[in-house]
Design a protein around this motif. Structure first.
Motif, PDB file in Angstrom:
ATOM      1  N   ASN A 346       0.852  -1.182   0.000  1.00 10.57           N
ATOM      2  CA  ASN A 346       0.000   0.000   0.000  1.00 10.57           C
ATOM      3  C   ASN A 346       0.889   1.232   0.000  1.00 10.57           C
ATOM      4  O   ASN A 346       2.103   1.144   0.229  1.00 10.57           O
ATOM      5  N   TYR A 347       0.249   2.388  -0.270  1.00 14.13           N
ATOM      6  CA  TYR A 347       1.032   3.623  -0.382  1.00 14.13           C
ATOM      7  C   TYR A 347       0.253   4.779   0.218  1.00 14.13           C
ATOM      8  O   TYR A 347      -0.971   4.884   0.055  1.00 14.13           O
ATOM      9  N   SER A 379      -7.684   5.608  -9.600  1.00 13.80           N
ATOM     10  CA  SER A 379      -7.657   4.393  -8.778  1.00 13.80           C
ATOM     11  C   SER A 379      -6.249   4.029  -8.320  1.00 13.80           C
ATOM     12  O   SER A 379      -6.091   3.115  -7.507  1.00 13.80           O
ATOM     13  N   GLY A 380      -5.244   4.701  -8.832  1.00 11.60           N
ATOM     14  CA  GLY A 380      -3.881   4.445  -8.379  1.00 11.60           C
ATOM     15  C   GLY A 380      -3.054   3.577  -9.311  1.00 11.60           C
ATOM     16  O   GLY A 380      -2.023   3.039  -8.897  1.00 11.60           O
ATOM     17  N   GLU A 386       4.674   3.079 -10.590  1.00 11.71           N
ATOM     18  CA  GLU A 386       5.872   3.704 -10.021  1.00 11.71           C
ATOM     19  C   GLU A 386       6.463   2.855  -8.901  1.00 11.71           C
ATOM     20  O   GLU A 386       7.682   2.831  -8.709  1.00 11.71           O
ATOM     21  N   LEU A 387       5.631   2.149  -8.168  1.00 14.54           N
ATOM     22  CA  LEU A 387       6.124   1.237  -7.137  1.00 14.54           C
ATOM     23  C   LEU A 387       6.868   0.058  -7.770  1.00 14.54           C
ATOM     24  O   LEU A 387       7.936  -0.344  -7.300  1.00 14.54           O
ATOM     25  N   ILE A 388       6.307  -0.488  -8.853  1.00 15.49           N
ATOM     26  CA  ILE A 388       6.952  -1.606  -9.540  1.00 15.49           C
ATOM     27  C   ILE A 388       8.282  -1.162 -10.146  1.00 15.49           C
ATOM     28  O   ILE A 388       9.272  -1.907 -10.106  1.00 15.49           O
ATOM     29  N   ASP A 410       5.563   5.765 -20.130  1.00 22.65           N
ATOM     30  CA  ASP A 410       4.419   6.410 -19.498  1.00 22.65           C
ATOM     31  C   ASP A 410       3.745   7.366 -20.477  1.00 22.65           C
ATOM     32  O   ASP A 410       4.198   7.562 -21.602  1.00 22.65           O
ATOM     33  N   GLN A 411       2.650   7.966 -20.023  1.00 19.34           N
ATOM     34  CA  GLN A 411       1.861   8.820 -20.917  1.00 19.34           C
ATOM     35  C   GLN A 411       2.648  10.023 -21.416  1.00 19.34           C
ATOM     36  O   GLN A 411       2.415  10.503 -22.528  1.00 19.34           O
TER      37      GLN A 411
END
Length: 533
Positions: A346-347, A379-380, A386-388, A410-411
């Protein structure tokens, strides 16, 4: 009179003199039209001319009917309200002042005959599912889907005869896209929409394709357009092949005729010599033979020239679609290898008292799985990515990775340095490769010759993605985990097809964030991981 948008010999030239398009003659009637074409061909510029945001360099434009426009990008200042986003702030204030008995002549003039505007706003907001948004609510507090529906509500309040939309589904989640699809499918007036969203284009009445030869209309939706384009391309290829064969035959026939005439001339000269003809008679025979040779040569040169013209016409009719050529190196990983493991992750954002997800995330991704990371905007998904990628550290739990070779598209294609050129960016990512190899690679991504020296900050969205993919390919080792965040956004239809082809061949772990269902189906997604708030 029927509403329409029409033009004769419309053209637009960039400040440097480059012709973006010319001699466009067309008429858009009150039906739904999908406008398609390669990136950079001038679709957005044409829309801006139609709505009066730009002036054409030449030609005549006629508008009959009220036109409302939704641009692809609109920026708002940090204090902008919902009323300002739909260009009704002044009218709403005027209505409020008049209702309080404080209206000035200017307020009455501003209201005009729209005395029912507050009721119309309420009805329209309810219809579009944004009745919970107060007119004084800050735009910055709205989600992407809420803002899109709010902006379209503003357009509908203008009561347009023509609705012009530029990439309306870009960056929207599935829920927000459904609203756009329904709007297009049920729209009964004139509509022009620029989009690469194939589901959206399946609801239009006709497709207008913009290419180097101008604007071509195809009656029917996107599926019909694809069928017709394939038939036309096959016919054009056949016509070009036939013209080339006729040209080749004309040249062979001309060469044989020349050789025959030369043999006849040689034989005639020998006979004249053996018969010991008087010089004047021999000269007349020589001149007659030369005249015959000239006539034969002229006749065959005319046939060759005609055949060359046929080849030129056939080649112009065969539109060469420039598209990216992606060739990801195989990065096959063992099917039983744990590539990504989330254990009660979680973050918590800095300054927040709550965790991002109500329940911690646990997940295992093995081998070369192809995963769709699904979830509504907010929704994250981006945080999880970014965590991965270890750009963030989890506030709780643990992220395990089976490789260090991870690439994120990324976008914003943040791997690119905006202060550098495209070539300089690729050199940074592949310092060991010689420049001529890098230039060849850039050519496969349509950055040919001087285009390699374009500043990244000046690139369009589609160009940025192409440059990012080129940097990915430059790496000495291709990634074993590839994460792509909305990769099909901003690409034209041809380039989306090339991207699909590349991702099909990729053999590492693939994680895709996308709301383009046909795209996901075509790349062969095997598993869906949905984030629910």
């Amino acid at each position: 009179m029927q509403n329409h948008l029409s033009a004769v010999d419309l053209g637009f030239f960039l400040p440097d003199g480059h012709c973006l398009f010319k001699s466009l003659t067309f008429s858009f009637s009150a039906i739904r039209t999908g406008l398609v074409g390669a990136n950079g061909i001038g679709k957005t510029t044409l829309l801006e001319i139609l709505v009066g945001r730009r002036s054409a360099s030449c030609g005549a434009l006629t508008k009959c009917g009220r036109v409302s426009y939704l641009p692809q990008k609109t920026t708002f200042n940090s204090s902008a309200t919902a009323a300002e986003a739909i260009n009704l702030a002044d009218e709403i204030v005027a209505h409020e002042k008049i209702a309080r008995g404080e209206g000035s002549p200017c307020d009455f003039e501003l209201v005009g005959d729209r005395w029912d505007l507050p009721e119309l706003v309420e009805i329209t907001f309810e219809k579009l599912g944004v009745s919970h948004i107060a007119l004084d609510r800050p735009v910055m507090s709205l989600s992407g889907g809420e803002l899109m529906r709010l902006r379209i509500a503003g357009l509908l309040l203008e009561e347009p005869d023509f609705l012009i939309l530029d990439e309306p589904t870009n960056h929207l989640d599935l829920f927000a896209r459904e609203f756009i699809y329904t709007l297009i499918a049920t729209w009964k007036k004139g509509l022009i929409v620029v989009s690469h969203d194939r589901r959206l284009l399946s609801s239009v009445d006709q497709i207008a394709e913009m290419n180097a030869n101008g604007l071509r209309f195809y009656g029917g939706n996107f599926e019909f357009y694809c069928e017709q384009r394939e038939m036309e391309r096959n016919a054009a290829e056949h016509a070009l092949l036939s013209a080339q064969q006729r040209l080749k035959k004309a040249r062979v026939v001309a060469q044989r005729a020349k050789e025959r005439q030369q043999r006849r001339q040689s034989a005639s000269n020998r006979n004249s010599f053996m018969k010991n003809l008087p010089p004047i008679v021999a000269g007349n025979k020589q001149r007659a033979a030369e005249n015959t040779s000239a006539r034969i040569k002229d006749r065959h040169e005319h046939k060759i020239e005609h055949a060359q013209q046929e080849v030129s016409v056939a080649r112009r009719n065969l539109i060469i679609e420039q598209s990216i050529t992606v060739d990801l190196e195989s990065s096959k990983v063992h099917v039983q290898k744990l590539m990504i493991g989330l254990i009660e992750v979680n973050y918590r954002f800095p300054g927040s008292s709550q965790m991002l997800w109500p329940e911690p995330l646990s997940l295992e991704i093995m081998g070369s799985e192809r995963v769709w990371l699904k979830g509504p905007n907010g929704s994250g998904k981006s945080t999880l990515i970014e965590l991965i990628c270890r750009r963030k550290r989890p506030s709780a739990g643990e992220v395990k990775l089976g490789t260090e070779r991870i690439c994120l598209l990324d976008q914003n294609v943040s791997m690119l340095d905006d202060s550098l050129t495209i070539l300089e960016n690729i050199k940074f990512h592949a310092p060991s490769r010689p420049e001529h190899e890098l230039r060849t690679l850039l050519g496969r991504f349509l950055f040919i010759r001087d285009a390699a020296f374009k500043q990244v900050s000046a690139l369009s969205g589609g160009e940025r993605l192409r440059a990012g993919l080129a940097c990915l390919l430059c790496a000495d080792q291709s990634p074993e985990i590839l994460i792509a965040d909305e990769p099909s956004n901003n690409l034209d239809l041809a380039s989306v097809g090339e991207l699909v082809s590349a991702l099909r061949d990729y053999r590492g772990t693939l994680i895709i964030v996308s709301h383009d269902i046909p795209f996901l189906e075509e790349i062969g997604i095997e598993r869906t991981v949905e984030i629910v708030l």
